[in-house]
Design an enzyme around this catalytic site. Structure first.
Site, short mmCIF file in Angstrom:
data_model
loop_
_atom_site.label_atom_id
_atom_site.label_comp_id
_atom_site.label_asym_id
_atom_site.label_seq_id
_atom_site.Cartn_x
_atom_site.Cartn_y
_atom_site.Cartn_z
CE LYS A 1 -11.73 -10.69 2.62
NZ LYS A 1 -10.25 -10.58 2.81
CB CYS B 1 -8.17 -3.07 -0.97
SG CYS B 1 -8.60 -1.36 -0.64
CG ASP C 1 -10.16 -7.09 2.66
OD1 ASP C 1 -10.28 -6.84 3.87
OD2 ASP C 1 -9.58 -8.11 2.23
N GLY D 1 -5.78 -11.46 -3.94
CA GLY D 1 -6.98 -11.95 -4.64
C GLY D 1 -7.81 -12.97 -3.89
CB CYS E 1 -7.85 -8.74 9.11
SG CYS E 1 -6.30 -8.07 8.51
C1 LIG Z 1 -6.07 -6.11 3.47
S1 LIG Z 1 -5.18 -6.14 2.03
C2 LIG Z 1 -6.31 -6.88 0.90
C3 LIG Z 1 -6.46 -8.36 1.06
C4 LIG Z 1 -7.27 -9.01 -0.04
N1 LIG Z 1 -8.54 -8.38 -0.25
C5 LIG Z 1 -7.46 -10.48 0.22
O1 LIG Z 1 -8.57 -10.91 0.53
O2 LIG Z 1 -6.47 -11.22 0.09
C6 LIG Z 1 -5.22 -4.47 1.52
C7 LIG Z 1 -4.65 -4.22 0.14
O3 LIG Z 1 -4.90 -2.86 -0.21
C8 LIG Z 1 -3.86 -2.43 -1.03
N2 LIG Z 1 -3.86 -0.95 -1.00
C9 LIG Z 1 -3.10 -0.12 -0.26
N3 LIG Z 1 -3.40 1.16 -0.55
C10 LIG Z 1 -4.39 1.13 -1.49
C11 LIG Z 1 -5.09 2.14 -2.21
N4 LIG Z 1 -4.87 3.42 -1.98
N5 LIG Z 1 -6.00 1.73 -3.13
C12 LIG Z 1 -6.24 0.41 -3.33
N6 LIG Z 1 -5.60 -0.57 -2.69
C13 LIG Z 1 -4.68 -0.21 -1.78
C14 LIG Z 1 -2.62 -3.05 -0.41
O4 LIG Z 1 -1.57 -3.13 -1.36
C15 LIG Z 1 -3.15 -4.42 0.02
O5 LIG Z 1 -2.89 -5.38 -0.94
#
Ligand SMILES: C[S@@+](CC[C@H](N)C(=O)[O-])C[C@H]1O[C@@H](n2cnc3c(N)ncnc32)[C@H](O)[C@@H]1O
Length: 443
Positions: free
Chosen positions: A263, A257, A326, A261, A379
């Site tokens: 992480k 997820c 994440d 970017g 978070c």
């Molecule tokens: C908490 S944020 C990630 C933050 C990121 N890892 C960072 O450190 O900046 C969760 C992310 O998961 C994505 N997301 C939502 N549904 C998803 C799915 N089914 N599969 C993968 N990613 C997904 C969202 O678009 C979002 O960008």
């Protein structure tokens, strides 16, 4: 509505209607503005964030002065009262007359009827006259300025003392923390660079490449080294999460997820020669921002996939030595940074997040190779999105065992883990509230 108060009111009204994240709404409203004086933009931001942060407290006072219930007020009337009252209480250097007159003037410029401008004017003047007797921002429910359902939930989970502490911290301004991109500059050299530019800073307390920047008012793009990709804005708690994928080997790692970017590149930074990072991010907008960030920060090439983790998982990609989930979450651990979150969540939304999180973890399970590491993070500080998701996952996936997170963190961060081996930071430690669990696949 031409002036800063008018723009703040417009932003707040759009935010309420759209139920969209406040930072996005604010970006849209102020990006097209040609404000000659940068202080005007700063005032808009201060008003918008301040009003949202203290909305519960401000509404309590407005209700005392109004014979109508607030729910019956026109949205613009209520927003104008909040903006006016916020200035009276919190902006010490703003003369009372400017706070009231400019707020009323913004309504006049928007051609609001006389009864409305007169009502707002009268209410603000009455509140100003009785300013000395208004409840302070640190009393009773006013401290909390959080929705009743959330306060009740936290009382039940954490007890009254901790709840008050967390709510209080949520209403303070968060520190600016960055992670140094050690692929480009060492943490020591980056600190020297900031100091040479007169910017006060100190090493992070918990994460090895974290730097806390003090007293810097401008946009982060104005910090030295931004263009060169020397750093990325990231709280120390988020920095610690990536470290849980240790020990790092020269295999393939998946950021399931990836978002913008934060992480993803950290993982690339941590991998030894021959290690590769693959990122999954279904949102097109975020994918574009992820690519921009990776370009700015440099580093090894990262393979990006635009499908969901569920679809990616169903395509049976080869095993990964480490997978990070994440997950999308309520964000209840980062209210200090995004004060609007508290007003936009509900118990039902937590249940919705839990369902998605369980699906994502299930999709990730099949992607981890034997003896590989799976890290689940949010978070949020709510067990419904954390401990409960983990318990359900382990019940259905006995091939995974939980390994104590503290063993993979720097000494200073070990105390942030609980008896079950979960990483749990909270705003009380000056960190964003994060949860992370580290698991290893045995079967
Ligand atoms: C908490 S944020 C990630 C933050 C990121 N890892 C960072 O450190 O900046 C969760 C992310 O998961 C994505 N997301 C939502 N549904 C998803 C799915 N089914 N599969 C993968 N990613 C997904 C969202 O678009 C979002 O960008």
């Amino acid at each position: 509505m031409g002036n800063s108060r008018g723009i703040a009111m417009e932003t707040l009204l759009t935010w309420e209607k759209a139920q969209a994240p406040l930072d996005q709404v604010l970006e849209t409203t102020i990006s097209g503005l040609s404000m000659d004086d940068p202080r005007d933009k700063q005032l808009v931001m201060a008003l918008v964030y301040g009003v949202v942060r203290w909305q519960g407290y401000l509404d309590g006072i407005i209700q005392q002065f109004s014979s109508h219930p607030l729910t019956k007020m026109k949205p613009l009337t209520l927003v104008a009262l909040r903006v006016g009252l916020y200035q009276l209480i919190f902006l010490d250097r703003m003369p009372e007359s400017a706070a009231i007159n400019e707020t009323v003037q913004a309504l006049k410029s928007a051609r609001q009827p006389k009864w409305l401008t007169g009502f707002v004017n009268g209410m603000l003047r009455a509140m100003a006259r009785q300013r000395a007797t208004l409840p302070a921002a640190d009393e009773g429910a006013a401290v909390l300025s959080h929705p009743a359902w959330l306060v009740q939930r936290w009382y039940d989970l954490f007890g009254p003392e901790r709840t008050r502490r967390i709510c209080w911290i949520n209403n303070t301004l968060p520190p600016l923390v960055v992670r140094v991109n050690t692929l480009r500059i060492s943490t020591d050299d980056f600190i020297i660079l900031l100091q040479e530019n007169g910017i006060g800073c100190e090493r992070g307390l918990f994460a090895q490449d974290g730097v806390r920047i003090n007293d810097f008012q401008g946009p982060v793009t104005a910090l030295p080294g931004y263009g060169e990709g020397f750093f990325v804005v990231q709280d120390e708690a988020a920095q610690l999460v990536s470290q849980l994928l240790a020990p790092f080997v020269s295999g393939r790692y998946l950021d399931g997820c990836a978002g913008l970017g934060g992480k993803t590149l950290h993982l690339a930074q941590l991998l030894p020669e021959g290690g590769r990072v693959v990122a999954v991010e279904p949102s097109r907008k975020r994918q574009a921002m992820l690519k921009d960030n990776l370009r700015r920060l440099g580093g090894p090439e990262i393979e990006i996939h635009g499908e969901t983790l569920q679809v990616f998982g169903a395509q049976r990609h080869a095993g990964f030595a480490g997978v990070l989930v994440d997950a999308p979450c309520s964000g209840l651990g980062v209210i200090r940074r995004q004060p609007d979150i508290r007003w936009q969540r509900s118990l039902a939304s937590l249940q919705g997040y839990q369902e998605r999180q369980r699906e994502l973890l299930a999709a990730a399970a099949g992607l981890v190779e034997k003896r590989g590491v799976l890290v689940y993070a949010t978070c949020s500080i709510d067990p419904m999105e954390n401990d409960e998701v983990l318990a359900a996952f382990i019940k259905e996936h006995s091939e995974f065992v939980i390994t104590p997170a503290q063993e993979y963190l720097p000494e200073a961060a070990r105390s942030l883990c609980d008896g079950q081996g979960f990483f749990k930071s909270t705003p009380e430690q000056g960190l964003d509230g994060f949860f992370a669990a580290r698991m290893v696949k045995n079967g």
